[in-house]
Design a protein around this motif. Sequence first.
Motif, short mmCIF file in Angstrom:
data_model
loop_
_atom_site.label_atom_id
_atom_site.label_comp_id
_atom_site.label_asym_id
_atom_site.label_seq_id
_atom_site.Cartn_x
_atom_site.Cartn_y
_atom_site.Cartn_z
N SER A 160 0.67 -1.28 0.04
CA SER A 160 0.03 0.22 -0.01
C SER A 160 0.78 1.20 -0.03
N GLY A 210 -10.31 7.63 0.64
CA GLY A 210 -10.10 6.62 1.21
C GLY A 210 -8.65 6.02 1.25
N GLY A 244 -12.57 -7.36 -7.25
CA GLY A 244 -11.40 -7.45 -6.54
C GLY A 244 -10.84 -8.89 -6.42
N ALA A 286 -5.34 -5.54 -4.58
CA ALA A 286 -6.63 -5.66 -4.63
C ALA A 286 -6.87 -5.38 -6.37
N ASN A 300 -5.85 -0.01 -3.80
CA ASN A 300 -4.85 -0.93 -3.17
C ASN A 300 -4.19 -1.83 -4.28
N ASN A 353 -13.35 0.75 -1.28
CA ASN A 353 -12.86 -0.64 -0.56
C ASN A 353 -13.98 -1.63 -0.42
N SER A 354 -15.16 -1.45 -0.23
CA SER A 354 -16.07 -2.28 -0.07
C SER A 354 -17.62 -1.90 -1.00
N LEU A 395 -7.02 3.37 1.54
CA LEU A 395 -6.66 2.11 0.98
C LEU A 395 -7.33 1.76 -0.57
N SER A 396 -7.99 2.99 -0.91
CA SER A 396 -8.75 2.83 -2.29
C SER A 396 -7.73 2.60 -3.37
N PRO A 399 -10.61 -7.29 -0.94
CA PRO A 399 -11.70 -6.12 -0.63
C PRO A 399 -11.55 -4.96 -1.59
N VAL A 400 -12.61 -4.82 -2.61
CA VAL A 400 -12.77 -3.66 -3.46
C VAL A 400 -14.08 -3.35 -3.69
#
Length: 431
Positions: free
Chosen positions: A87, A299, A271, A307, A304, A116-117, A301-302, A275-276
Amino acid sequence: MHHHQMSARAFEAAREVIPGGVNSPVRAFKSVQCDPVFIERASGCRLFDVDGNAYLDYIGSWGPMILGHGHPEVRAAVAAALEDGTSFGASTWREVALARRIVDMVPGIDMVRLVNSGTEATMSAVRLARGFTGRKKIVKFDGCYHGHADGFLVKAGSGVATLAIPGSPGVPDEVVAATLTAPFNDLEALEALFDREGGDIAAVIVEPVPANMGVVPPDGDFLPTLRRWTEELGIVLVFDEVITGFRLAPGGAQERFGVVPDLTCLGKIIGGGLPVGAYGGRREIMAQVAPDGPVYQAGTLSGNPLATAAGLATLEVLSRPGVYDLLEERGRALAEGLGEAARRHGVACTVQGIASMATVFFGQTGPVRNFDDALRSDTGAYARFFRAMLERGVYLAPAQFEAAFVSLAHGWDEIEVTVQAAESAFKELAG
């Protein structure tokens, strides 16, 4: 006979430190009246639990594992990305490549923002629709699940229905007051709602094929009429394709039904098991998102690298010729096989499926068209069937109101074994 001692011990330990012992409620197996199985590893279409039992997996991580578990190309892509770092919180080329691929494959998406979700995607899409229209209210359909953001926990399908939670405590009335609900597949009710509230409605959000009340296909005129009316009223139409995206066709439900929404929410398959989520749509609406526009969403971790690598590899495999025909044939074989086995043993149920997903609604004689229909299902019979199948090495969703997912890794042999297991389970149920 399966043994579950290690799973039972793990669940006991889990309950001390995690609410209900699970990080997502349906995993608790509450509605199927047994303790959950703890999974150690997975390969192809099989899961292996901590006690060494093997199962044919029809959950597929609730949809993302459309290629099966541990697909060699996905593993290679993630391994390569891992070498470069997990990351950065900065821009990477894979984000652009995944966005490009999504834009090319999904008809209604000109621009896309990675999150992320699925919950993040739907939440952001509705905020964007409100920002774009300057209106407050949103419409959702009974039994459709759009993640667990406050405004969506009204008549929200599977998890909430399974646990008999009335909406959700902790959600202020003022928040839910802006969420209007209508029955799925009911154009009359929708027309009345639009007549009354049309000018205040920012967005209508819908699972084009709901899968959280079980699989409920839309009536032929439902989505086209919804599209026409929302357009006339200046309402943003949002398709929640977190489950149907890249599952019903390369371009999702919107390609399959030829109905293009203004915004689309994605997750799961994009993903490849990591997690995406994503939301995207018409360029003029997406231009309102910060930093281009005033609607804020961010975000850490957007996008990532791990992912996006998994997602890219998955979509690459799905773009190959013949993949969807194969998924379609196997999904149909499973649904038809289950239906015939039930009929042979006089077990009352309706099997509904589309593409590579299906649900067996127990105690039903006719089609299930909406949430009220779904709720008439015999959840006790489903629980008995679930346990009988688990005992026979077939892992189905631990809830009546969910879908079974077929992957590319499910061969004809596995589907035949599954139908034979069902045959024996139905016989036990009927006995």
